[in-house]
Scaffold this motif. Sequence first.
Motif, PDB file in Angstrom:
ATOM      1  N   VAL A 109       0.822  -1.208   0.000  1.00  0.00           N
ATOM      2  CA  VAL A 109       0.000   0.000   0.000  1.00  0.00           C
ATOM      3  C   VAL A 109       0.859   1.262   0.000  1.00  0.00           C
ATOM      4  O   VAL A 109       0.493   2.259  -0.634  1.00  0.00           O
ATOM      5  N   GLY A 110       2.000   1.236   0.676  1.00  0.00           N
ATOM      6  CA  GLY A 110       2.857   2.420   0.783  1.00  0.00           C
ATOM      7  C   GLY A 110       3.242   3.020  -0.562  1.00  0.00           C
ATOM      8  O   GLY A 110       3.020   4.214  -0.810  1.00  0.00           O
ATOM      9  N   PRO A 111       3.815   2.236  -1.480  1.00  0.00           N
ATOM     10  CA  PRO A 111       4.182   2.792  -2.779  1.00  0.00           C
ATOM     11  C   PRO A 111       2.979   3.260  -3.603  1.00  0.00           C
ATOM     12  O   PRO A 111       3.069   4.245  -4.335  1.00  0.00           O
ATOM     13  N   VAL A 112       1.859   2.573  -3.468  1.00  0.00           N
ATOM     14  CA  VAL A 112       0.660   2.968  -4.212  1.00  0.00           C
ATOM     15  C   VAL A 112       0.177   4.330  -3.722  1.00  0.00           C
ATOM     16  O   VAL A 112      -0.060   5.247  -4.524  1.00  0.00           O
ATOM     17  N   ILE A 113       0.054   4.479  -2.410  1.00  0.00           N
ATOM     18  CA  ILE A 113      -0.376   5.769  -1.855  1.00  0.00           C
ATOM     19  C   ILE A 113       0.640   6.848  -2.190  1.00  0.00           C
ATOM     20  O   ILE A 113       0.277   7.968  -2.562  1.00  0.00           O
ATOM     21  N   GLY A 114       1.915   6.519  -2.072  1.00  0.00           N
ATOM     22  CA  GLY A 114       2.955   7.496  -2.392  1.00  0.00           C
ATOM     23  C   GLY A 114       2.885   7.957  -3.837  1.00  0.00           C
ATOM     24  O   GLY A 114       3.011   9.153  -4.128  1.00  0.00           O
ATOM     25  N   ALA A 115       2.686   7.025  -4.765  1.00  0.00           N
ATOM     26  CA  ALA A 115       2.600   7.389  -6.185  1.00  0.00           C
ATOM     27  C   ALA A 115       1.361   8.246  -6.446  1.00  0.00           C
ATOM     28  O   ALA A 115       1.425   9.241  -7.172  1.00  0.00           O
ATOM     29  N   ILE A 116       0.240   7.883  -5.852  1.00  0.00           N
ATOM     30  CA  ILE A 116      -0.991   8.653  -6.063  1.00  0.00           C
ATOM     31  C   ILE A 116      -0.850  10.053  -5.485  1.00  0.00           C
ATOM     32  O   ILE A 116      -1.194  11.045  -6.140  1.00  0.00           O
ATOM     33  N   VAL A 117      -0.340  10.160  -4.263  1.00  0.00           N
ATOM     34  CA  VAL A 117      -0.164  11.481  -3.640  1.00  0.00           C
ATOM     35  C   VAL A 117       0.810  12.327  -4.457  1.00  0.00           C
ATOM     36  O   VAL A 117       0.570  13.523  -4.681  1.00  0.00           O
ATOM     37  N   ASP A 138      -5.263   9.557 -13.684  1.00  0.00           N
ATOM     38  CA  ASP A 138      -3.849   9.388 -14.014  1.00  0.00           C
ATOM     39  C   ASP A 138      -3.035   9.012 -12.767  1.00  0.00           C
ATOM     40  O   ASP A 138      -2.110   8.209 -12.839  1.00  0.00           O
ATOM     41  N   ALA A 139      -3.418   9.615 -11.643  1.00  0.00           N
ATOM     42  CA  ALA A 139      -2.746   9.277 -10.385  1.00  0.00           C
ATOM     43  C   ALA A 139      -3.009   7.813 -10.026  1.00  0.00           C
ATOM     44  O   ALA A 139      -2.106   7.104  -9.571  1.00  0.00           O
ATOM     45  N   GLY A 140      -4.231   7.354 -10.248  1.00  0.00           N
ATOM     46  CA  GLY A 140      -4.562   5.950  -9.987  1.00  0.00           C
ATOM     47  C   GLY A 140      -3.795   5.010 -10.885  1.00  0.00           C
ATOM     48  O   GLY A 140      -3.387   3.922 -10.464  1.00  0.00           O
TER      49      GLY A 140
END
Length: 163
Positions: free
Chosen positions: A106-114, A125-127
């Motif tokens: 979850v960490g990298p996914v949230i980091g990439a989206i943020v 696009d963030a998703g």
Amino acid sequence: MELFWWFLTIVLFAVGLIGTIAPVLPGTTIILAAAIIHRIMLGPAKSIGWRTVIVLLLLLTLATYGLDILAGYFGAKYFGATKWGTFGAILGALVGLFFGLIGLFVGPVIGAIVGEVIAGKRMIDAGRAGWGSLLGNIGAMLAKLIIALAMIIIFLVNVPSPF
């Protein structure tokens, strides 16, 4: 006594393999520790040499930690993330390491989206960047499993059989 150390080594190898899939345990570090314990307890005549431990096993262990950190970055980048999104994926991976299995994915996914939202990208696009980060982490998990198996094979090939 030699059989006990072999048994302990094999058990630690199995735990290490489980740890490469379920990152609650540091899989390749446990495999490396098993090889070092085997070497210390059985000596150079019945175990692997220090060069094998240092060059092959230690380098492969460090490579798996690099995979953990960079997989989200490359996955997000492949799916079109900006510099903010890729930086967010790396930062999320570093923070996620402290939260076990959930944090690792979850960490990298949230980091990439943020990161993408900060860069002004639309949520879709963030998703997409977050999705790429997740796929990158799954690919890294498979690569870590292959590296862990290679570490065990290197150990078994270089150690004289106890039987």
